[in-house]
Scaffold this motif. Structure first.
Motif, PDB file in Angstrom:
ATOM      1  N   SER A 110      -7.684   3.384 -22.453  1.00 11.63           N
ATOM      2  CA  SER A 110      -8.057   4.341 -22.271  1.00 11.63           C
ATOM      3  C   SER A 110      -8.921   4.486 -20.435  1.00 11.63           C
ATOM      4  CB  SER A 110      -9.281   4.658 -22.756  1.00 11.63           C
ATOM      5  OG  SER A 110     -10.517   3.684 -22.777  1.00 11.63           O
ATOM      6  N   THR A 111      -8.811   3.228 -19.805  1.00 11.71           N
ATOM      7  CA  THR A 111      -9.617   2.987 -18.565  1.00 11.71           C
ATOM      8  C   THR A 111      -8.237   3.038 -17.825  1.00 11.71           C
ATOM      9  OG1 THR A 111     -11.573   1.621 -19.590  1.00 11.71           O
ATOM     10  CG2 THR A 111     -10.419   1.407 -16.916  1.00 11.71           C
ATOM     11  N   GLU A 112      -7.905   3.308 -18.401  1.00 14.94           N
ATOM     12  CA  GLU A 112      -6.331   3.365 -17.449  1.00 14.94           C
ATOM     13  C   GLU A 112      -5.840   4.633 -16.965  1.00 14.94           C
ATOM     14  OE1 GLU A 112      -1.626   1.471 -16.860  1.00 14.94           O
ATOM     15  OE2 GLU A 112      -2.790  -0.326 -17.038  1.00 14.94           O
ATOM     16  N   LEU A 113      -5.857   5.742 -17.621  1.00 17.39           N
ATOM     17  CA  LEU A 113      -5.284   6.292 -18.169  1.00 17.39           C
ATOM     18  C   LEU A 113      -6.610   6.824 -17.825  1.00 17.39           C
ATOM     19  CD1 LEU A 113      -4.045   8.915 -19.393  1.00 17.39           C
ATOM     20  CD2 LEU A 113      -4.604   8.687 -21.042  1.00 17.39           C
ATOM     21  N   ALA A 114      -7.419   7.059 -17.632  1.00 14.85           N
ATOM     22  CA  ALA A 114      -8.844   8.078 -16.798  1.00 14.85           C
ATOM     23  C   ALA A 114      -8.209   7.443 -15.501  1.00 14.85           C
ATOM     24  CB  ALA A 114     -10.103   7.294 -17.187  1.00 14.85           C
ATOM     25  N   VAL A 115      -8.349   6.171 -14.541  1.00 16.32           N
ATOM     26  CA  VAL A 115      -7.959   6.554 -13.487  1.00 16.32           C
ATOM     27  C   VAL A 115      -6.891   7.061 -12.740  1.00 16.32           C
ATOM     28  CG1 VAL A 115      -6.951   4.495 -11.816  1.00 16.32           C
ATOM     29  CG2 VAL A 115      -8.914   4.068 -13.286  1.00 16.32           C
ATOM     30  N   LEU A 116      -5.398   7.059 -13.759  1.00 10.88           N
ATOM     31  CA  LEU A 116      -4.467   7.737 -13.576  1.00 10.88           C
ATOM     32  C   LEU A 116      -4.208   9.489 -13.369  1.00 10.88           C
ATOM     33  CD1 LEU A 116      -1.744   5.721 -16.057  1.00 10.88           C
ATOM     34  CD2 LEU A 116      -1.889   5.940 -13.058  1.00 10.88           C
ATOM     35  N   LEU A 117      -5.135   9.591 -14.082  1.00 11.74           N
ATOM     36  CA  LEU A 117      -5.778  11.215 -14.228  1.00 11.74           C
ATOM     37  C   LEU A 117      -6.194  11.347 -12.788  1.00 11.74           C
ATOM     38  CD1 LEU A 117      -6.488  11.873 -18.024  1.00 11.74           C
ATOM     39  CD2 LEU A 117      -4.371  12.007 -16.820  1.00 11.74           C
ATOM     40  N   ARG A 118      -7.698  10.600 -12.967  1.00  7.77           N
ATOM     41  CA  ARG A 118      -8.680  11.028 -12.165  1.00  7.77           C
ATOM     42  C   ARG A 118      -7.778  10.850 -10.106  1.00  7.77           C
ATOM     43  NH1 ARG A 118     -11.771   6.982 -14.068  1.00  7.77           N
ATOM     44  NH2 ARG A 118     -11.739   6.216 -12.440  1.00  7.77           N
ATOM     45  N   ALA A 119      -6.885  10.449 -10.626  1.00  6.97           N
ATOM     46  CA  ALA A 119      -5.656   9.878  -8.865  1.00  6.97           C
ATOM     47  C   ALA A 119      -5.098  11.032  -9.044  1.00  6.97           C
ATOM     48  CB  ALA A 119      -5.543   8.681  -9.483  1.00  6.97           C
ATOM     49  N   GLY A 120      -4.478  11.934 -10.192  1.00  7.63           N
ATOM     50  CA  GLY A 120      -3.330  12.998 -10.181  1.00  7.63           C
ATOM     51  C   GLY A 120      -1.802  12.828 -10.825  1.00  7.63           C
ATOM     52  N   ALA A 121      -1.059  13.546 -10.873  1.00  3.58           N
ATOM     53  CA  ALA A 121       0.518  13.340 -11.657  1.00  3.58           C
ATOM     54  C   ALA A 121       0.790  13.663 -10.966  1.00  3.58           C
ATOM     55  CB  ALA A 121       0.191  14.437 -12.303  1.00  3.58           C
ATOM     56  N   LEU A 122       1.450  11.873 -10.771  1.00 10.09           N
ATOM     57  CA  LEU A 122       2.791  11.630  -9.725  1.00 10.09           C
ATOM     58  C   LEU A 122       4.258  13.217  -9.562  1.00 10.09           C
ATOM     59  CD1 LEU A 122       3.865   8.343  -9.916  1.00 10.09           C
ATOM     60  CD2 LEU A 122       3.140   9.522  -7.771  1.00 10.09           C
ATOM     61  N   PRO A 123       4.537  14.342  -8.766  1.00 10.71           N
ATOM     62  CA  PRO A 123       4.972  15.630  -9.288  1.00 10.71           C
ATOM     63  C   PRO A 123       6.040  14.948  -9.341  1.00 10.71           C
ATOM     64  CG  PRO A 123       4.848  14.667  -6.868  1.00 10.71           C
ATOM     65  CD  PRO A 123       4.151  13.702  -7.412  1.00 10.71           C
ATOM     66  N   ALA A 124       6.757  13.818  -9.375  1.00  7.23           N
ATOM     67  CA  ALA A 124       7.935  13.724 -10.209  1.00  7.23           C
ATOM     68  C   ALA A 124       8.326  11.544 -10.329  1.00  7.23           C
ATOM     69  CB  ALA A 124       8.813  14.106  -9.006  1.00  7.23           C
ATOM     70  N   GLY A 125       8.903  11.584 -11.165  1.00  5.77           N
ATOM     71  CA  GLY A 125       9.685  10.046 -11.502  1.00  5.77           C
ATOM     72  C   GLY A 125      10.016   9.134  -9.938  1.00  5.77           C
ATOM     73  N   LEU A 126       9.404   8.246  -9.693  1.00  8.78           N
ATOM     74  CA  LEU A 126      10.647   6.805  -8.739  1.00  8.78           C
ATOM     75  C   LEU A 126      11.375   6.407  -9.258  1.00  8.78           C
ATOM     76  CD1 LEU A 126       6.620   6.147  -7.798  1.00  8.78           C
ATOM     77  CD2 LEU A 126       8.000   7.842  -6.966  1.00  8.78           C
ATOM     78  N   ASP A 127      12.298   6.170  -8.751  1.00  8.37           N
ATOM     79  CA  ASP A 127      13.115   5.379  -8.729  1.00  8.37           C
ATOM     80  C   ASP A 127      12.866   4.122  -7.978  1.00  8.37           C
ATOM     81  OD1 ASP A 127      14.813   6.347 -10.926  1.00  8.37           O
ATOM     82  OD2 ASP A 127      15.934   7.371  -9.506  1.00  8.37           O
ATOM     83  N   PHE A 128      12.884   2.360  -8.951  1.00  6.95           N
ATOM     84  CA  PHE A 128      12.702   1.824  -7.460  1.00  6.95           C
ATOM     85  C   PHE A 128      13.781   0.786  -6.908  1.00  6.95           C
ATOM     86  CE2 PHE A 128       8.316   2.142  -9.950  1.00  6.95           C
ATOM     87  CZ  PHE A 128       7.368   2.025  -9.001  1.00  6.95           C
ATOM     88  N   LEU A 129      14.317   0.615  -5.938  1.00 10.50           N
ATOM     89  CA  LEU A 129      14.945   0.421  -5.626  1.00 10.50           C
ATOM     90  C   LEU A 129      15.065  -0.800  -4.969  1.00 10.50           C
ATOM     91  CD1 LEU A 129      15.892   3.974  -2.790  1.00 10.50           C
ATOM     92  CD2 LEU A 129      16.572   3.114  -5.182  1.00 10.50           C
ATOM     93  N   GLU A 130      14.078  -1.439  -4.466  1.00  7.58           N
ATOM     94  CA  GLU A 130      14.164  -2.542  -4.267  1.00  7.58           C
ATOM     95  C   GLU A 130      12.540  -3.137  -4.400  1.00  7.58           C
ATOM     96  OE1 GLU A 130      13.080  -4.769   0.042  1.00  7.58           O
ATOM     97  OE2 GLU A 130      14.573  -2.817  -0.360  1.00  7.58           O
ATOM     98  N   GLU A 131      12.000  -4.477  -4.697  1.00  9.00           N
ATOM     99  CA  GLU A 131      10.978  -5.100  -5.283  1.00  9.00           C
ATOM    100  C   GLU A 131      11.079  -6.700  -5.062  1.00  9.00           C
ATOM    101  OE1 GLU A 131      10.904  -5.467 -10.262  1.00  9.00           O
ATOM    102  OE2 GLU A 131      11.549  -3.355  -9.720  1.00  9.00           O
ATOM    103  N   ARG A 132      10.128  -6.783  -4.006  1.00  7.55           N
ATOM    104  CA  ARG A 132       9.942  -8.235  -3.946  1.00  7.55           C
ATOM    105  C   ARG A 132       8.101  -8.922  -4.532  1.00  7.55           C
ATOM    106  NH1 ARG A 132      12.352  -6.727   0.215  1.00  7.55           N
ATOM    107  NH2 ARG A 132      10.357  -7.699   1.675  1.00  7.55           N
ATOM    108  N   THR A 133       8.148  -9.669  -4.884  1.00 10.74           N
ATOM    109  CA  THR A 133       6.995 -10.381  -4.940  1.00 10.74           C
ATOM    110  C   THR A 133       6.930 -11.641  -4.131  1.00 10.74           C
ATOM    111  OG1 THR A 133       6.837  -9.792  -7.619  1.00 10.74           O
ATOM    112  CG2 THR A 133       4.898 -11.289  -6.934  1.00 10.74           C
ATOM    113  N   ILE A 134       5.731 -11.550  -3.333  1.00 11.41           N
ATOM    114  CA  ILE A 134       5.756 -12.828  -2.729  1.00 11.41           C
ATOM    115  C   ILE A 134       4.246 -13.918  -2.735  1.00 11.41           C
ATOM    116  CG2 ILE A 134       5.555 -13.100   0.145  1.00 11.41           C
ATOM    117  CD1 ILE A 134       6.599 -10.537   0.931  1.00 11.41           C
ATOM    118  N   GLY A 135       4.534 -15.037  -2.572  1.00  9.91           N
ATOM    119  CA  GLY A 135       3.475 -16.187  -3.674  1.00  9.91           C
ATOM    120  C   GLY A 135       2.707 -16.142  -2.096  1.00  9.91           C
TER     121      GLY A 135
END
Length: 553
Positions: free
Chosen positions: A356-381
């Motif tokens: 519920s907290t996360e949903l409230a954050v997302l709704l306050r920030a606004g809806a993304l107008p479209a979906g996202l395709d993640f082409l590249e992702e890296r985690t740097i330690g």
């Protein structure tokens, strides 16, 4: 005469002291960072008593600004996302159907009945029963066109209307698609920034790459998966009329309708009208809360326009179900019990408190107008960042010591003055970086190392000029005075050209290039200040006290 006014001396030393005090928190980075995080938690409503010890780790009367560490130094997550702009075409064209339908119904006596036919997602196909009136119907639809709201689409209309037999076909025009693409990516960029800011991350890098891609780098986030969870949810909230409820997932919805699964009721589906009454864009606030049974929920409030539409619909449809749809899932379908005029309500479901907290954050920030395709992702330690910091320290210390030794051996006591000014110069660079909240990256460290080498250039010019003046049998005071006076133009010219280069790098570069440009530009400013003012002031003070007959430069 070799003389500096008292007020100038006070101003120079005051500038040095202020710069070094601003840089001081970076010498106690972990303590100051803990202090700042505790203050931020208290401002967000945290337990002040429990955080008191952390707040006390740094005095409140000292500045607490830090040089933020970039992704390559702190560790974190890197994502390259592509915005699926085609999703918006479908939503835009479907949203036009109620307006087109109502307008054509008013002309029923002339054009006959109208039916929305199945077709491609990006078009409306409307069948006219009086086939000979299809051109008139198309002309009426063209009257609903609006100018494209962009410079590239000036003079063009937002829709393209054509006919095919007894059907009117409505699509977005090419100019409107281009304008929509640009608006969609800009809106996604801003919403991603808002969502990341909501969760309190430090100095993220969020910038557009190309036409439809967004680069996201967030230091301090544990993994790329965590970052995707924060920003990857579209959080598209709509309130739609319910046509019927069914357990058959193969149910074919009629034109202008859609089949949507229930989130909490396994195997249940709802047939909804495609055109929503209100959407998440009409929200002005959303907060985590609890329902009357003490279960986690989310309260919301609409803007005046959304509140009016929401109130009108509830007044006209008492006793009918009304679906709350989040990301194409029905999370709740309550029956309207009464008129809701205030424009506020509550979203209930099988939420955990975190959800519920996360949903409230997302709704306050606004809806993304479209979906996202993640082409590249890296985690740097963080261990890679620690190695980078250590390598940067070694490079800086080696350069620093080499310059100090060279200046002391080459110019004796005057070289020592230059070395003191160099140490002050490094402190001033970090003071300015802390003041503006800049982010330090590996290229930024390279800029500081380069500044260490460049910082003594101005002193070298001055000292060599003093040597030349001493050869003309002028006295020590006059030689020092002329040395600074005649070297000034060369110092200014050389540093202005380098500063212009730094400005150009900042203007046209991005990410690491900008980090290098910032440290280089600030280093030039502090180097000129320390060479022209600080070193000269130290030389003048020494000369006034010793009154030497000769100079050993």
């Amino acid at each position: 005469m070799l003389q500096i006014d008292t007020w100038k001396r006070v101003l120079i030393w005051a500038t040095v002291v202020v710069g070094l005090i601003l840089a001081l928190p970076n010498a106690f980075y972990t303590r100051v960072e803990t202090h700042n995080d505790a203050l931020a938690a208290i401002e967000a409503g945290g337990d002040a008593a429990g955080l008191e010890a952390q707040v006390g780790m740094w005095p409140d009367w000292l500045p607490s600004g830090l040089v933020n560490l970039g992704l390559d130094l702190r560790g974190g997550a890197h994502l390259l996302a592509e915005v699926k702009v085609q999703d918006v075409y479908k939503a835009r064209i479907q949203a036009m159907w109620p307006e087109i339908r109502d307008m054509l119904r008013e002309e029923r006596a002339t054009i006959g009945t109208i039916r929305l036919q199945p077709g491609a997602d990006e078009e409306l196909r409307i069948r006219i029963s009086e086939a000979d009136q299809v051109e008139r119907a198309a002309s009426l639809v063209r009257g609903l066109a609006r100018p494209v709201a962009s410079l590239t689409g000036a003079g063009a209309s937002d829709i393209a209307v054509s006919t095919e037999g007894d059907m009117v076909i409505v699509q977005l025009s090419d100019a409107e698609k281009l304008a929509t693409d640009d608006r969609t990516v800009r809106q996604a960029l801003e919403i991603i920034r808002n969502r990341i800011d909501e969760v309190g991350t430090r100095e993220p890098t969020i910038q557009r790459q190309g036409a439809e891609r967004i680069l996201i780098q967030v230091p301090g986030v544990g993994s790329a998966a965590e970052l995707k969870r924060i920003i990857g949810t579209t959080a598209q909230l709509t309130f739609q009329p319910v046509v019927t409820r069914t357990a058959d997932e193969n149910t074919n919805p009629g034109p202008g309708e859609q089949l949507v699964p229930s989130r909490d009721e396994q195997g249940q589906f709802y047939v909804l009208e495609s055109a929503p009454v209100v959407t998440g864009e009409d929200l002005v606030d959303a907060q985590p809360s609890f329902d009357q049974n003490g279960r986690p929920a989310v309260t919301f409030r609409f803007d005046p326009s959304g509140a009016r539409r929401f109130g009108d619909y509830t007044a006209e449809n008492i006793g009918k179900p009304f679906a709350i749809v989040l990301d194409n899932e029905v999370i709740s379908a309550p029956t309207i019990q009464d008129h809701i005029p205030g424009g506020s309500g509550i979203i209930t479901g099988r939420f955990t408190l975190e959800e519920s907290t996360e949903l409230a954050v997302l709704l306050r920030a606004g809806a993304l107008p479209a979906g996202l395709d993640f082409l590249e992702e890296r985690t740097i330690g963080p261990e890679l960042g620690a190695d980078s910091i250590e390598a940067g320290k070694v490079a800086t210390i080696v350069a620093f010591v080499a310059v100090l030794v060279f200046m002391a051996l080459s110019y004796g006591l005057f070289g020592v003055f230059a070395n003191v000014a160099l140490i002050i110069n490094i402190g001033l660079i970090f003071g300015l970086l802390s003041l503006i909240g800049a982010t330090l990256t590996l290229p930024g460290i390279a800029g500081i190392v380069l500044t260490v080498g460049m910082a003594v250039d101005a002193n070298v010019l001055v000292f060599e000029r003093i040597r030349e003046e001493l050869k003309t049998a002028k006295g020590p005071a006059r030689a020092i005075d002329l040395g600074y006076e005649k070297a000034l133009s060369a110092i200014i010219d050389a540093n202005i050209t380098t500063f212009i280069t730094a400005v150009i790098l900042y203007a046209v570069g991005s990410g690491p290039v900008r980090g290098f440009a910032i440290t280089l530009g600030l280093g030039i400013l502090t180097s000129v200040f320390t060479a022209i003012f600080v070193t000269r002031l130290m030389v003048v003070i020494w000369f006034e006290r010793r009154r030497p007959k000769t100079l050993e430069v």
